[in-house]
Design a protein around this motif. Structure first.
Motif, short mmCIF file in Angstrom:
data_model
loop_
_atom_site.label_atom_id
_atom_site.label_comp_id
_atom_site.label_asym_id
_atom_site.label_seq_id
_atom_site.Cartn_x
_atom_site.Cartn_y
_atom_site.Cartn_z
N HIS A 151 25.27 29.47 64.37
CA HIS A 151 26.24 29.53 65.47
C HIS A 151 26.82 30.94 65.60
O HIS A 151 26.94 31.47 66.70
N TYR B 262 24.00 33.59 66.82
CA TYR B 262 23.61 33.52 68.22
C TYR B 262 24.76 33.92 69.15
O TYR B 262 24.52 34.45 70.25
N ALA B 263 26.00 33.72 68.72
CA ALA B 263 27.13 34.23 69.50
C ALA B 263 27.10 35.76 69.52
O ALA B 263 27.37 36.39 70.55
N SER C 216 26.28 28.73 71.54
CA SER C 216 25.88 29.98 72.22
C SER C 216 24.42 29.99 72.64
O SER C 216 23.92 31.00 73.14
N ALA D 145 24.20 36.86 71.78
CA ALA D 145 24.55 36.70 73.19
C ALA D 145 25.38 37.88 73.68
O ALA D 145 25.18 38.38 74.80
N ARG D 146 26.30 38.37 72.85
CA ARG D 146 27.11 39.54 73.23
C ARG D 146 26.23 40.77 73.41
O ARG D 146 26.44 41.58 74.32
N ASP E 54 27.28 35.00 78.02
CA ASP E 54 28.10 34.02 77.32
C ASP E 54 27.23 33.13 76.43
O ASP E 54 27.64 32.73 75.35
N LYS E 55 26.03 32.84 76.94
CA LYS E 55 25.08 32.01 76.21
C LYS E 55 23.68 32.57 76.36
O LYS E 55 23.35 33.17 77.40
#
Length: 630
Positions: free
Chosen positions: A316, A319-320, A530, A323-324, A329-330
């Protein structure tokens, strides 16, 4: 592909499909096709080390000899083992029988290994398919005459057998005798065992073959280009999002068009396993795998629990972060394994890949590098992508009297170099364990993944240390974290999915929709908020071969990765003498329990805290990536 040890699945199975002529010496058709591009000349294996060809007299003679020897063995020893064990010279008598049995296992394994490797070279070729099927049928029939042997050994009075195995020459096989005794509670009557064995050809093995041939025949249209599975999966690692999306949509479209077939195969094999488990008395859906792996259920449950609890701080969180990097956002599911933006993706030629892996192995141990070099020098590797070729990658041990073979689908990506390092780790392990003989060389899957993942770690660390550029270092760390997530988090999610499928199958067939629902549930839980699982992803369970060939195999990857992370931590803190202890562990093959093998390193997989050591390394790599953010 589960069953008698000679028919055990090839180790490995990384690449896309796993983790995330008359002869098969193969001229050079595939390799020549690759010469003009940046990969260089890719090697194709030389199977003449086993047999000159499918129609060779040597193969025909050995097949006939195997059939005759199996009948002769049964005629000589069936019903007589208990009397031998009670004789004054029990150790000598039983040792002679075991030695003859082991030689037969090696012969049968050589024949079946050759047929399987020929078939994997082109699973769409009818001639090879027939050769493989006919060989499997004849060997299954022949080896049914051997079924009595281990069953009868396990019926000998424990004290008599222990006394005979305590002294030479039978003492050589004592670990094997103790190992097969663990199967005793789950053995059935000889006639029932024979029926299960012979029916496997038209049962489990036939459905396995249908899956393989269906997968090999699939074609995916990606922007007007018709591709097989492996190159299509490879496009999910392309820098351009439109290419990744087109590949993902093509995969979804073809998988959905074949969903009924994959659903039928899955339901049938799950029911087949339920019948076998029920007759043998296994309580849990995965207990037969734990027994085959010689690992306790509570050890696996502790691993699974630790990984489930680590989802938020590993997958989690990563992948967050990714994504950035992509300014989103995802991440869409087709972006999950995408290369980092603004980082050059170069093609790695075969020669460079070879030198990289051998260099990493050599820095750790010259002996390890010398064994690995033989795979290149003696043509034990098949690397090019070809239509009909089995997808993914594997290392097949064949038999101790021969040598292993490695299959790759090399496309020059950094992950392909890691796959080469992975499969060569298996290969080195198999070569070192071979002197134990056909009965004791095979290693439980949990430990079989140790050498492969350790080989990857050595290669990764060498590449990372040689990289001074901050952006390239970030890309390498990200790739390693993704591989670890694919190896640990994703494989435990796969295991969880299988548990749902096999548990629910006990109450009746699962619809395609229900299978897709279960898949999406476990994927959503493991990947986190994400990752946006877009329409089409629900059918991606269909192509995972381990679900078909080796139910519950997948947790072995997570077991091996966490184990290697712990081992590597020991290596970093105390390198003196480590390589010798490590190679001795590999050379033990299947002669020791995991607790015995890990004791020299001060590690114990039965301790719940053990898994946190391995997961902690992934955590630290993610923290290093966070520190490298621009």
């Amino acid at each position: 592909m589960i069953g008698p040890r000679r028919n055990r699945p090839a180790a490995g199975g990384k690449g896309g499909a796993g983790k995330d002529g008359n002869t098969m010496t193969t001229s050079s058709t595939g390799a020549q096709a690759q010469d003009g591009n940046m990969l260089g000349s890719l090697p194709e294996w030389d199977l003449s080390h086993l047999y000159p060809g499918m129609e060779s007299q040597a193969f025909a003679d050995d097949l006939a000899r195997a059939e005759e020897e199996c009948k002769a063995f049964a005629a000589a020893y069936r019903g007589k083992l208990a009397a031998m064990a009670a004789a004054p010279d029990a150790s000598e008598q039983l040792a002679a029988v075991v030695a003859r049995y082991e030689a037969l296992e090696d012969l049968l394994g050589r024949l079946m290994s050759y047929a399987g490797l020929v078939y994997s070279g082109d699973t769409t070729d009818p001639k090879r398919g027939k050769f493989y099927g006919d060989t499997q049928e004849r060997l299954t029939a022949a080896s049914s005459d051997l079924l009595f042997f281990t069953l009868e050994l396990n019926r000998i009075d424990d004290a008599l057998l222990a006394a005979a195995a305590a002294k030479p020459p039978l003492a050589r096989w004592r670990p094997w005798l103790e190992d097969i005794a663990k199967d005793k509670p789950f053995q059935l009557d000889d006639r029932i065992e024979q029926l299960f064995h012979e029916k496997s050809v038209t049962g489990r093995a036939a459905w396995n073959r249908l899956f393989d041939e269906t997968i090999a025949s699939l074609r995916f249209n990606v922007d007007g280009e018709e591709l097989t599975l492996e190159p299509t999966l490879n496009k999910l690692q392309e820098p351009q999002e439109e290419v990744r999306r087109a590949a993902a949509e093509a995969l979804a479209q073809v998988f959905r068009a074949n969903l009924r077939t994959f659903t039928l195969i899955t339901n049938t094999l799950a029911k087949d396993k339920e019948i076998s488990d029920r007759w043998r008395g296994f309580e849990d859906v995965a207990d037969s795998r734990h027994l085959a792996n010689r690992v306790e259920r509570e050890v696996v449950e502790a691993l699974v629990k630790a990984v489930h609890e680590a989802y938020p701080r590993l997958s989690h969180r990563y992948y967050a972060l990714k994504a950035r990097w992509f300014g989103k956002d995802k991440l869409a599911h087709w972006d999950r394994n995408a290369p980092l933006p603004e980082v050059e993706m170069r093609t790695i030629a075969w020669e460079e890949a070879r030198d990289t892996v051998l260099g990493a192995y050599g820095e750790f141990s010259s002996q390890m590098a010398d064994v690995a070099r033989r795979f290149f020098d003696e043509r034990w590797i098949d690397a090019p992508v070809r239509p009909g070729k089995a997808p993914g990658a594997f290392a097949h041990p064949t038999v101790p009297s021969a040598h292993p073979y490695v299959l790759l689908n090399y496309l020059g990506k950094p992950r392909d170099v890691m796959t080469l390092a992975h499969e060569l780790g298996h290969g080195v392990h198999q070569v070192l364990a071979a002197p134990n003989g056909a009965l004791m060389a095979p290693t439980p899957l949990t430990l079989a993944e140790t050498a492969s993942v350790f080989g990857e770690m050595l290669t990764f660390r060498r590449l990372l240390e040689a990289t001074g550029d901050k952006r390239q270092r970030k890309a390498m760390l990200a790739a390693k974290v993704e591989d670890m997530i694919n190896t640990v988090v994703r494989q435990i999610a796969f295991y969880t999915f299988e548990r749902h499928v096999h548990t629910e199958r006990r109450a009746g067939e699962l619809t395609s929709e229900r299978l897709c629902e279960l898949w999406m549930k476990v994927q959503s839980e493991s990947l986190g908020p994400s990752v946006d699982l877009r329409p089409g992803y629900e059918v991606f369970w269909t192509y995972i071969p381990h679900f078909i060939h080796s139910p519950f195999y997948v947790y072995a990857y997570a077991f091996g990765d966490c184990l290697v992370n712990s081992l590597y931590g020991v290596y970093e803190n105390a390198r003196e003498g480590f390589a010798e202890r490590y190679l001795a562990m590999l050379a033990a093959g299947g002669t020791k329990h995991h607790s015995e093998l890990l004791a020299p390193f001060g590690l114990d997989a039965r301790d719940p805290a053990f898994w946190q050591i391995g997961l902690g390394m992934v955590d630290r790599l993610i923290s290093e990536l966070e520190e490298l953010e621009d």
